[in-house]
Design a protein around this motif. Structure first.
Motif, PDB file in Angstrom:
ATOM      1  N   MET A  19      -5.564  -2.256   3.049  1.00 37.24           N
ATOM      2  CA  MET A  19      -5.456  -0.809   2.874  1.00 37.24           C
ATOM      3  C   MET A  19      -5.696  -0.079   4.193  1.00 37.24           C
ATOM      4  O   MET A  19      -5.147   1.007   4.420  1.00 37.24           O
ATOM      5  N   ASP A  20      -6.502  -0.677   5.080  1.00 41.86           N
ATOM      6  CA  ASP A  20      -6.642  -0.121   6.426  1.00 41.86           C
ATOM      7  C   ASP A  20      -5.312  -0.216   7.168  1.00 41.86           C
ATOM      8  O   ASP A  20      -4.933   0.693   7.919  1.00 41.86           O
ATOM      9  N   VAL A  21      -4.604  -1.330   6.970  1.00 41.64           N
ATOM     10  CA  VAL A  21      -3.302  -1.502   7.624  1.00 41.64           C
ATOM     11  C   VAL A  21      -2.303  -0.471   7.093  1.00 41.64           C
ATOM     12  O   VAL A  21      -1.517   0.100   7.865  1.00 41.64           O
ATOM     13  N   VAL A  22      -2.331  -0.224   5.792  1.00 44.51           N
ATOM     14  CA  VAL A  22      -1.450   0.802   5.205  1.00 44.51           C
ATOM     15  C   VAL A  22      -1.708   2.150   5.870  1.00 44.51           C
ATOM     16  O   VAL A  22      -0.772   2.881   6.232  1.00 44.51           O
ATOM     17  N   ARG A  23      -2.980   2.479   6.063  1.00 38.70           N
ATOM     18  CA  ARG A  23      -3.337   3.739   6.735  1.00 38.70           C
ATOM     19  C   ARG A  23      -2.796   3.766   8.161  1.00 38.70           C
ATOM     20  O   ARG A  23      -2.197   4.748   8.598  1.00 38.70           O
ATOM     21  N   ASP A  24      -2.995   2.659   8.894  1.00 36.22           N
ATOM     22  CA  ASP A  24      -2.518   2.603  10.277  1.00 36.22           C
ATOM     23  C   ASP A  24      -0.987   2.654  10.344  1.00 36.22           C
ATOM     24  O   ASP A  24      -0.420   3.267  11.265  1.00 36.22           O
ATOM     25  N   ALA A  25      -0.321   2.002   9.381  1.00 32.93           N
ATOM     26  CA  ALA A  25       1.144   2.022   9.359  1.00 32.93           C
ATOM     27  C   ALA A  25       1.666   3.423   9.073  1.00 32.93           C
ATOM     28  O   ALA A  25       2.686   3.855   9.642  1.00 32.93           O
ATOM     29  N   THR A  26       0.972   4.143   8.205  1.00 35.41           N
ATOM     30  CA  THR A  26       1.363   5.528   7.913  1.00 35.41           C
ATOM     31  C   THR A  26       1.231   6.393   9.155  1.00 35.41           C
ATOM     32  O   THR A  26       2.105   7.225   9.459  1.00 35.41           O
ATOM     33  N   GLU A  27       0.146   6.198   9.900  1.00 39.94           N
ATOM     34  CA  GLU A  27      -0.055   6.954  11.133  1.00 39.94           C
ATOM     35  C   GLU A  27       1.002   6.575  12.177  1.00 39.94           C
ATOM     36  O   GLU A  27       1.524   7.453  12.886  1.00 39.94           O
ATOM     37  N   LYS A  28       1.355   5.300  12.269  1.00 42.25           N
ATOM     38  CA  LYS A  28       2.401   4.856  13.199  1.00 42.25           C
ATOM     39  C   LYS A  28       3.736   5.526  12.875  1.00 42.25           C
ATOM     40  O   LYS A  28       4.437   6.008  13.773  1.00 42.25           O
ATOM     41  N   GLU A  29       4.069   5.587  11.589  1.00 48.48           N
ATOM     42  CA  GLU A  29       5.334   6.215  11.202  1.00 48.48           C
ATOM     43  C   GLU A  29       5.320   7.702  11.500  1.00 48.48           C
ATOM     44  O   GLU A  29       6.337   8.269  11.937  1.00 48.48           O
ATOM     45  N   LEU A 350      -6.454 -10.003  13.500  1.00 48.72           N
ATOM     46  CA  LEU A 350      -6.565  -8.565  13.258  1.00 48.72           C
ATOM     47  C   LEU A 350      -6.012  -7.796  14.454  1.00 48.72           C
ATOM     48  O   LEU A 350      -5.202  -6.863  14.302  1.00 48.72           O
ATOM     49  N   ALA A 351      -6.435  -8.211  15.648  1.00 48.25           N
ATOM     50  CA  ALA A 351      -5.918  -7.576  16.864  1.00 48.25           C
ATOM     51  C   ALA A 351      -4.428  -7.860  17.037  1.00 48.25           C
ATOM     52  O   ALA A 351      -3.665  -6.994  17.490  1.00 48.25           O
ATOM     53  N   LEU A 352      -3.998  -9.066  16.662  1.00 46.47           N
ATOM     54  CA  LEU A 352      -2.579  -9.413  16.775  1.00 46.47           C
ATOM     55  C   LEU A 352      -1.733  -8.522  15.870  1.00 46.47           C
ATOM     56  O   LEU A 352      -0.671  -8.033  16.283  1.00 46.47           O
ATOM     57  N   CYS A 353      -2.180  -8.293  14.643  1.00 49.38           N
ATOM     58  CA  CYS A 353      -1.418  -7.441  13.720  1.00 49.38           C
ATOM     59  C   CYS A 353      -1.331  -6.010  14.250  1.00 49.38           C
ATOM     60  O   CYS A 353      -0.291  -5.354  14.098  1.00 49.38           O
ATOM     61  N   ARG A 354      -2.402  -5.542  14.880  1.00 50.84           N
ATOM     62  CA  ARG A 354      -2.359  -4.199  15.475  1.00 50.84           C
ATOM     63  C   ARG A 354      -1.337  -4.166  16.614  1.00 50.84           C
ATOM     64  O   ARG A 354      -0.594  -3.196  16.772  1.00 50.84           O
ATOM     65  N   ARG A 355      -1.314  -5.229  17.401  1.00 46.89           N
ATOM     66  CA  ARG A 355      -0.362  -5.313  18.522  1.00 46.89           C
ATOM     67  C   ARG A 355       1.071  -5.333  18.005  1.00 46.89           C
ATOM     68  O   ARG A 355       1.953  -4.640  18.527  1.00 46.89           O
ATOM     69  N   ILE A 356       1.324  -6.131  16.971  1.00 45.22           N
ATOM     70  CA  ILE A 356       2.676  -6.217  16.423  1.00 45.22           C
ATOM     71  C   ILE A 356       3.109  -4.882  15.828  1.00 45.22           C
ATOM     72  O   ILE A 356       4.254  -4.437  16.024  1.00 45.22           O
ATOM     73  N   LEU A 357       2.201  -4.208  15.122  1.00 42.63           N
ATOM     74  CA  LEU A 357       2.533  -2.893  14.562  1.00 42.63           C
ATOM     75  C   LEU A 357       2.864  -1.917  15.676  1.00 42.63           C
ATOM     76  O   LEU A 357       3.855  -1.161  15.594  1.00 42.63           O
ATOM     77  N   ASP A 359       3.874  -2.577  18.780  1.00 40.05           N
ATOM     78  CA  ASP A 359       5.046  -2.955  19.577  1.00 40.05           C
ATOM     79  C   ASP A 359       6.354  -2.926  18.799  1.00 40.05           C
ATOM     80  O   ASP A 359       7.416  -2.637  19.372  1.00 40.05           O
ATOM     81  N   THR A 360       6.309  -3.260  17.496  1.00 39.44           N
ATOM     82  CA  THR A 360       7.548  -3.469  16.739  1.00 39.44           C
ATOM     83  C   THR A 360       7.682  -2.583  15.504  1.00 39.44           C
ATOM     84  O   THR A 360       8.746  -2.551  14.893  1.00 39.44           O
ATOM     85  N   ALA A 361       6.613  -1.914  15.107  1.00 34.21           N
ATOM     86  CA  ALA A 361       6.583  -1.146  13.858  1.00 34.21           C
ATOM     87  C   ALA A 361       6.806  -2.034  12.635  1.00 34.21           C
ATOM     88  O   ALA A 361       7.367  -1.607  11.624  1.00 34.21           O
ATOM     89  N   VAL A 362       6.347  -3.285  12.742  1.00 30.42           N
ATOM     90  CA  VAL A 362       6.304  -4.190  11.592  1.00 30.42           C
ATOM     91  C   VAL A 362       4.835  -4.350  11.203  1.00 30.42           C
ATOM     92  O   VAL A 362       4.014  -4.757  12.029  1.00 30.42           O
ATOM     93  N   ALA A 363       4.503  -4.025   9.961  1.00 37.92           N
ATOM     94  CA  ALA A 363       3.119  -4.072   9.497  1.00 37.92           C
ATOM     95  C   ALA A 363       2.849  -5.392   8.783  1.00 37.92           C
ATOM     96  O   ALA A 363       3.559  -5.755   7.843  1.00 37.92           O
ATOM     97  N   LEU A 364       1.832  -6.119   9.253  1.00 37.07           N
ATOM     98  CA  LEU A 364       1.403  -7.384   8.666  1.00 37.07           C
ATOM     99  C   LEU A 364      -0.086  -7.296   8.368  1.00 37.07           C
ATOM    100  O   LEU A 364      -0.783  -6.412   8.871  1.00 37.07           O
ATOM    101  N   THR A 365      -0.597  -8.241   7.586  1.00 38.20           N
ATOM    102  CA  THR A 365      -2.014  -8.260   7.246  1.00 38.20           C
ATOM    103  C   THR A 365      -2.697  -9.475   7.853  1.00 38.20           C
ATOM    104  O   THR A 365      -2.198 -10.601   7.748  1.00 38.20           O
TER     105      THR A 365
END
Length: 406
Positions: A19-29, A350-357, A359-365
């Protein structure tokens, strides 16, 4: 001097990282839109079907919205829905379930809260597989239970075995009070064979362990024609928890169910539901009763998930995600990303998923959501979206990987 408010000690539990990733993905978009970019976030982080509720469910809900008072229901739920669920067990598993043993809950999440509270006291020792759904551990911790982690492996099909359970008992010298198993599992998508499920059920019976079977991903077999066994086929006093969220595509409707035949536990569940929830959302219950008439539409979604899985299994190795085991069920891939930690210089997944989001706007957990001890080198892909989204995600990850140091 005014005393500062402090949160209770029992509330000091880990966050649900996805759910933290969902929040971060929303902010990225939001930032992408502000920048005028045509790029949009591809959501492979959350286990949520990209399609809405089935057509017949929405039609029923629209009708009831106009015609029904939508008042509280009985705490155990409306009779028509409980009857349809009981009939479902007869049709799908050849198991006789009585309508009075079906209990409607506010999603499976509400089911876990009341089931754990009814079954276990503070200090009860409850075993869970790791990697596994994090909310089992977190809710049990909030209730004061002792979580006994069973570290499952790829060699055990990411599922617990009687030998592992016995080892957990022997290591501490104390019995287990409970066991929670999910088949298909989250995050690995593995399924217990009928023989494996029976062995677990028999072990729990022999050792007087209360068994909770999370069957929320039933209906989502990635192997056409393969059967997913219910624990009720082998152990009638199993407490089964299920939901309309995954196969039935009704995540936001917040309606699930428990199957429980024990009179004392049912009495406790009723009191807890009365006090904590009153009843599950009435409109959701009325709509859900129609979901069992939507098999053709829902099975079409399952066919799409299988196509999505093929896109990922074929394409991810070309992006360097080559330590992937195709799952048996659910809609998840659990992938070892040790090579990417080295190539990117990130300390954990965790840091890798933040990096991928970023760099690529692909959200992973991150796998740390599911396994605090070993999940630092794993990520979970959810392939419950559209096939076009899977193809786009694979392409972005391939291009991103190609630009990294070898």
């Amino acid at each position: 001097q005014k005393r500062a408010m402090q949160a209770s000690k029992r509330s000091h539990i880990p966050s649900f990282i996805v759910m933290d990733v969902v929040r971060d993905a929303t902010e990225k978009e939001r930032k992408l839109i502000e920048e005028g970019s045509d790029l949009r976030v591809i959501h492979l982080e959350v286990g949520q079907p990209s399609t809405g509720a089935p057509a017949l469910v929405r039609e029923a809900a629209t009708r009831y919205l106009q015609e029904d008072l939508l008042a509280y229901t009985e705490s155990f739920g409306i009779a028509p829905l409980r009857t349809r669920i009981a009939e479902h067990y007869s049709k799908e598993y050849s198991v006789g379930v009585k309508q009075e043993d079906v209990i409607i809950t506010t999603g499976s999440s509400g089911g876990f809260v009341v089931a754990f509270t009814a079954l276990f006291d503070a200090g009860s020792r409850v075993a869970v597989a790791t990697p596994g759904y994090p909310c089992y551990r977190n809710v049990l911790q909030a209730l004061g239970c002792e979580v006994v982690k069973i570290p499952v492996t790829e060699e055990s099909n990411w599922q617990p075995t009687p030998a592992m359970l016995q080892a957990a008992i022997d290591a501490d010298g104390r019995p287990l009070d409970g066991l929670i198993v999910a088949s298909p599992s989250n995050p690995t998508g593995t399924v217990l064979s009928p023989e494996g499920m029976k062995e677990i059920c028999d072990f729990c019976t022999a050792n007087k362990i209360r068994f909770i079977s999370d069957e929320i991903y039933h209906g989502l077999s990635m192997r056409e024609g393969a059967r997913i066994a219910s624990a009720l086929e082998y152990k009638s006093d199993t407490v089964v928890i299920n939901s309309f969220s995954k196969y039935f595509c009704m995540t936001g409707w917040r309606v699930g169910w428990i199957v429980c035949s024990d009179p004392a536990i049912k009495s406790a569940l009723e009191v807890l539901l009365q006090n904590l929830f009153i009843s599950a959302p009435t409109l959701s219950q009325l709509g859900a009763a129609a979901a069992f008439d939507c098999a053709e539409e829902l099975d079409g979604h399952v066919a799409r998930y299988r196509r999505n899985l093929k896109v990922l299994v074929d394409g991810l190795p070309q992006a360097g995600f080559d330590r992937v085991r195709p799952p048996d069920g659910a809609f998840y891939l659990y992938c070892d990303v040790t090579n990417f930690l080295r190539r990117t210089g990130t300390q954990d997944s965790l840091a890798l998923c933040r990096r991928i989001l970023d760099d690529t706007a692909v959200a992973l957990t991150s796998g740390l959501d599911f396994d605090p001890d070993r999940g630092h080198k794993y990520v979970r892909f959810s392939y419950s979206g559209s096939t076009a989204a899977m193809e786009d995600a694979v392409g972005r990850l391939q291009r991103w990987s190609a630009a990294l140091p070898p």
